[in-house]
Design a protein around this motif. Structure first.
Motif, PDB file in Angstrom:
ATOM      1  N   GLY A   1     -81.816 -45.586 -47.992  1.00 21.16           N
ATOM      2  CA  GLY A   1     -80.975 -46.766 -48.079  1.00 21.16           C
ATOM      3  C   GLY A   1     -79.654 -46.544 -47.366  1.00 21.16           C
ATOM      4  O   GLY A   1     -79.495 -45.631 -46.549  1.00 21.16           O
TER       5      GLY A   1
ATOM      6  N   TYR B   1     -84.121 -55.057 -45.654  1.00 24.26           N
ATOM      7  CA  TYR B   1     -85.580 -54.901 -45.554  1.00 24.26           C
ATOM      8  C   TYR B   1     -86.207 -56.165 -44.985  1.00 24.26           C
ATOM      9  O   TYR B   1     -85.820 -57.286 -45.334  1.00 24.26           O
TER      10      TYR B   1
ATOM     11  N   TYR C   1     -85.729 -44.886 -44.717  1.00 24.08           N
ATOM     12  CA  TYR C   1     -85.816 -45.311 -43.328  1.00 24.08           C
ATOM     13  C   TYR C   1     -85.902 -44.113 -42.388  1.00 24.08           C
ATOM     14  O   TYR C   1     -85.167 -43.131 -42.549  1.00 24.08           O
TER      15      TYR C   1
ATOM     16  N   SER D   1     -80.192 -51.656 -49.415  1.00 22.84           N
ATOM     17  CA  SER D   1     -81.360 -51.509 -48.536  1.00 22.84           C
ATOM     18  C   SER D   1     -81.684 -52.837 -47.860  1.00 22.84           C
ATOM     19  O   SER D   1     -82.198 -53.759 -48.506  1.00 22.84           O
TER      20      SER D   1
ATOM     21  N   VAL E   1     -85.033 -48.603 -53.564  1.00 23.19           N
ATOM     22  CA  VAL E   1     -84.381 -47.932 -52.437  1.00 23.19           C
ATOM     23  C   VAL E   1     -85.431 -47.753 -51.342  1.00 23.19           C
ATOM     24  O   VAL E   1     -86.537 -47.278 -51.605  1.00 23.19           O
TER      25      VAL E   1
END
Length: 752
Positions: A73, A92, A105, A90, A102
């Protein structure tokens, strides 16, 4: 013809413009490399922290290690300089059923500056920009895919509430301390809700507990989301006030530019000139790390104190905490005395307030956001008080400071990592002048002693001797003659554990007998804590910063002192590195038994000045700086400690160092730069000019201070307090006569 001439002139101008690089003069913050030291030699590395100087809001990418290929995150605030983030953001894009509290990435193209963060989230195809202010910050998130767009906000342990385009909540920290969040998005979401069992419940707007999580949905198209938020240790309402005070517009770039100016104002107090760009990077990166702690937690004239669990008015004086004093008293505080007396004064005021708020009137030792953790050994806040007063700071109550320092040493146990009242161990010290050691295998019976940290009897005896010398200095300033004489006598207690046969500080049992058999490299178990503390006897052999002159005397004179000092840098590890560091993991950055990676070693290279060989100090300092501090990922040899080690680099690179905080004096080393200009807090200028300075020309041939010949390797704070100029003529071979007169060595404690 004229047209041809004009054509040729134009072509020449174009050629010159293409071949000449666009050289933009760097500012101090442009030299900062937050990645320096991010890969540790063994212990905790540095972190690439994004923050403004001494500010409440600090962040860094949340990942286990620099080499990690994922970040967890995006951070919103770090409440300890090496802790994990409180809260998490986070962004998304994906199906609703794949939402998580969370998101991990993979990432690339990361850029970190003290005032700015940018990263690209690979699989999400999302570009992130971030900039902080003191108690608030902004994110700009560019979603590139045509897919459902979400923002997920998580409190690891607390509560979150979403209301249209705002999110608020808190996270529970230790010791009944909470950090609060208030966040706004520029655009309105299409729907919001809480995340439960990885499902978005739009019927609820509030959730509590572990991983309390809310989500905002913004449609299915590529877009840019701008976010601003505030944090607080007082309340959600105060977090909102902090945000609104500092964030008038959604503009990350403008915020970053404002932050850059703040950093240049701070770092620009010291100007260094050098043809070596790497050396300037190492210097300004080290200076940047000296501003990471302590942090100002005053919010609109109020602050939450974990030391009594209450919100207080600050009376117009900022309240500071998160200062690990065992690390920072040696050089970080003395550096601040020179360039930021207002902050240093408020730090000491804050210490005194902490002692009052805790109710026992004991000076703190390791004040954090969540209170005083009482880590490490000794009570070195007394050194910060003594040093500040000796160097002219007057903006705090010295009488009260003396009282809480004295109580902290007399009434709190001297046992490391303990906040308990004094007990048998302390009574023994007061009567016999040393902390007794246990024999190998002897069971611990003293309840104040920490099960892992042990008694550390030599470290505590030496550290307390120094603390009591600092007390004697303050008592003398206050006209307390009897106290001054008493604590001066106590400051010689290191003699009680000195073994004249081996010339080491050697643990004694309660009957006054040295522990035998004994190995000065390895006795003491994990971290040598049964007798020393993190470092072995070879390092603690020199831990008498207040009375080096007496240490020379009890070793038998300067020749033997120099011999012992040299051997510290030459003595083999005695084991393979694996075994050595398995027992002594803090004892890294080795040159022989000297450890460049831990604070008790920092003053050791300067001790040659006290024995008539300043040329050896010059040689050692230059060698150590070159060997261990570099502009790369492993450019810091050990646990940097939020300025504890970096201040050594900053001072030593300039050419001087405060060996004895509490004494208004500085030892001269060997400057890395031909020119240093320091703007003192009073606006006066102190300059250091090192003529012919280079990698080879590291030895001082002659010196002047304020236009007068200087033939001693130290100077008084009063010599530079109102500005001054130190001129050093450098050469490639040692001038062994310069500063060698034993009548002109740096001062030590008064004789008994």
């Amino acid at each position: 013809m004229r047209n041809i001439q004009n054509f040729l002139l134009g072509a020449l101008a174009l050629l010159v413009s293409c071949s000449t690089p666009d050289v933009t003069e760097k500012t101090p913050v442009d030299y900062v490399n937050p990645y320096m030291g991010n890969i540790s030699h063994l212990l905790v590395p540095t972190f690439p922290t994004v923050h403004l100087p001494n500010s409440m809001l600090r962040v860094y990418p949340e990942r286990p290690d620099y080499t990690s290929d994922q970040i967890k995150g995006l951070p919103l605030i770090v409440t300890s300089h090496r802790g994990s983030s409180a809260f998490n953001l986070s962004p998304y894009q994906g199906r609703e059923e794949t939402l998580r509290p969370v998101v991990n990435y993979t990432y690339d193209n990361e850029v970190i500056k003290p005032y700015y963060y940018r990263v690209y989230l690979d699989e999400q195809n999302t570009d992130i920009k971030y900039a902080p202010s003191h108690q608030s910050a902004q994110y700009e998130i560019s979603y590139e895919k045509d897919a459902p767009v979400y923002l997920i906000l998580n409190s690891k342990n607390g509560a979150m509430q979403v209301n249209d385009n705002t999110v608020s909540g808190y996270q529970q920290l230790e010791n009944n301390t909470r950090v609060y969040l208030y966040l706004e998005t520029e655009n309105k979401p299409e729907k919001t809700g809480v995340l439960q069992d990885n499902k978005l419940n739009t019927e609820l707007d509030t959730i509590r507990g572990n991983n309390a999580c809310v989500a905002l949905y913004f449609g299915d198209k590529a877009q840019v989301q701008k976010i601003r938020y505030g944090i607080s240790f007082i309340s959600e309402e105060q977090a909102k006030s902090n945000m609104e005070r500092e964030q008038k517009f959604y503009d990350v770039n403008a915020l970053a530019e404002a932050g850059k100016k703040v950093w240049n104002d701070a770092l620009g107090k010291i100007e260094v000139q050098s043809p070596d760009e790497n050396e300037k990077t190492i210097f300004y990166t080290s200076l940047y790390r000296c501003y990471e702690r302590p942090v100002n937690i005053s919010e609109d004239g109020r602050y939450f104190s974990a030391f009594d669990g209450k919100v207080h008015e600050d009376g117009g004086n900022a309240f500071y905490t998160d200062d690990w004093i065992w690390d920072t008293y040696r050089a970080t505080h003395p550096l601040r005395v020179l360039i930021d007396t207002l902050t240093e004064t408020n730090v000491i005021r804050s210490y005194i307030l902490m002692a009052e708020q805790m109710g026992d009137m004991w000076m703190p030792t390791f004040p954090e956001i969540t209170g005083d953790s009482r880590r490490m050994n000794s009570n070195h806040a007394v050194a910060t008080v003594a040093d500040a007063y000796a160097k002219g700071l007057r903006g705090f109550d010295l009488e009260k400071a003396y009282l809480v320092c004295k109580k902290g040493i007399e009434e709190k146990t001297l046992a490391p990592w303990s906040g308990k009242p004094a007990g048998w161990l302390d009574d023994f010290y007061k009567k016999n002048g040393y902390i007794p050691a246990l024999a190998p295998g002897e069971k611990e019976t003293v309840p104040e002693v920490h099960h892992f940290e042990k008694r550390q009897p030599i470290a505590v005896t030496l550290g307390t001797s120094y603390d009591q010398w600092c007390l004697s200095q303050i008592a003398e300033d206050l006209g307390k003659k009897d106290d001054a004489e008493h604590y001066l006598k106590c400051s010689y207690n290191y003699r009680n554990v000195y073994n004249p046969e081996t010339q080491f500080f050697h643990p004694k049992d309660k009957n006054g007998k040295f522990i035998e058999p004994f190995d000065y490299r390895f006795s003491g178990g994990q971290g040598a804590r049964e007798y020393y503390g993190e470092n072995n006897a070879w390092v603690y052999r020199w831990d008498v910063p207040h009375n080096v002159g007496d240490l020379i005397a009890i070793m038998g004179g300067t020749d033997r002192f120099i011999e012992n000092l040299n051997q510290t840098f030459r003595e083999p590890l005695g084991r393979g590195k694996y075994s050595f560091y398995a027992q002594l993991p803090d004892h890294t950055g080795n040159v022989g038994q000297f450890s460049m990676a831990n604070e008790p070693s920092l003053h050791i290279p300067y001790l040659y000045n006290y024995a008539g060989q300043p040329w050896m100090t010059e040689k050692r300092i230059r060698t150590l700086l070159k060997e261990w501090f570099r502009n790369d990922l492993m450019g810091v040899p050990g646990d940097e400690d939020g300025g504890g080690m970096s201040a050594f680099v900053a001072f030593s690179s300039m050419g001087f160092y405060p060996v004895t905080p509490g004494s208004p004096t500085y030892n001269i080393g060997s400057p890395m730069f031909p020119y240093v200009k320091m703007t003192l807090s009073n606006g006066k200028i102190f300059e250091i000019i090192a003529e012919n300075c280079s990698d080879e020309n590291k030895y001082i041939q002659s010196a002047t201070l304020n236009g007068k010949e200087l033939n001693q390797p130290w100077f008084n704070h009063s010599d530079i307090a109102n500005g001054g100029k130190l001129v050093l003529k450098m050469g490639d071979k040692a001038n062994k006569a310069w500063g060698s007169d034993l009548k002109n060595v740096p001062p030590s404690a008064k004789s008994l």
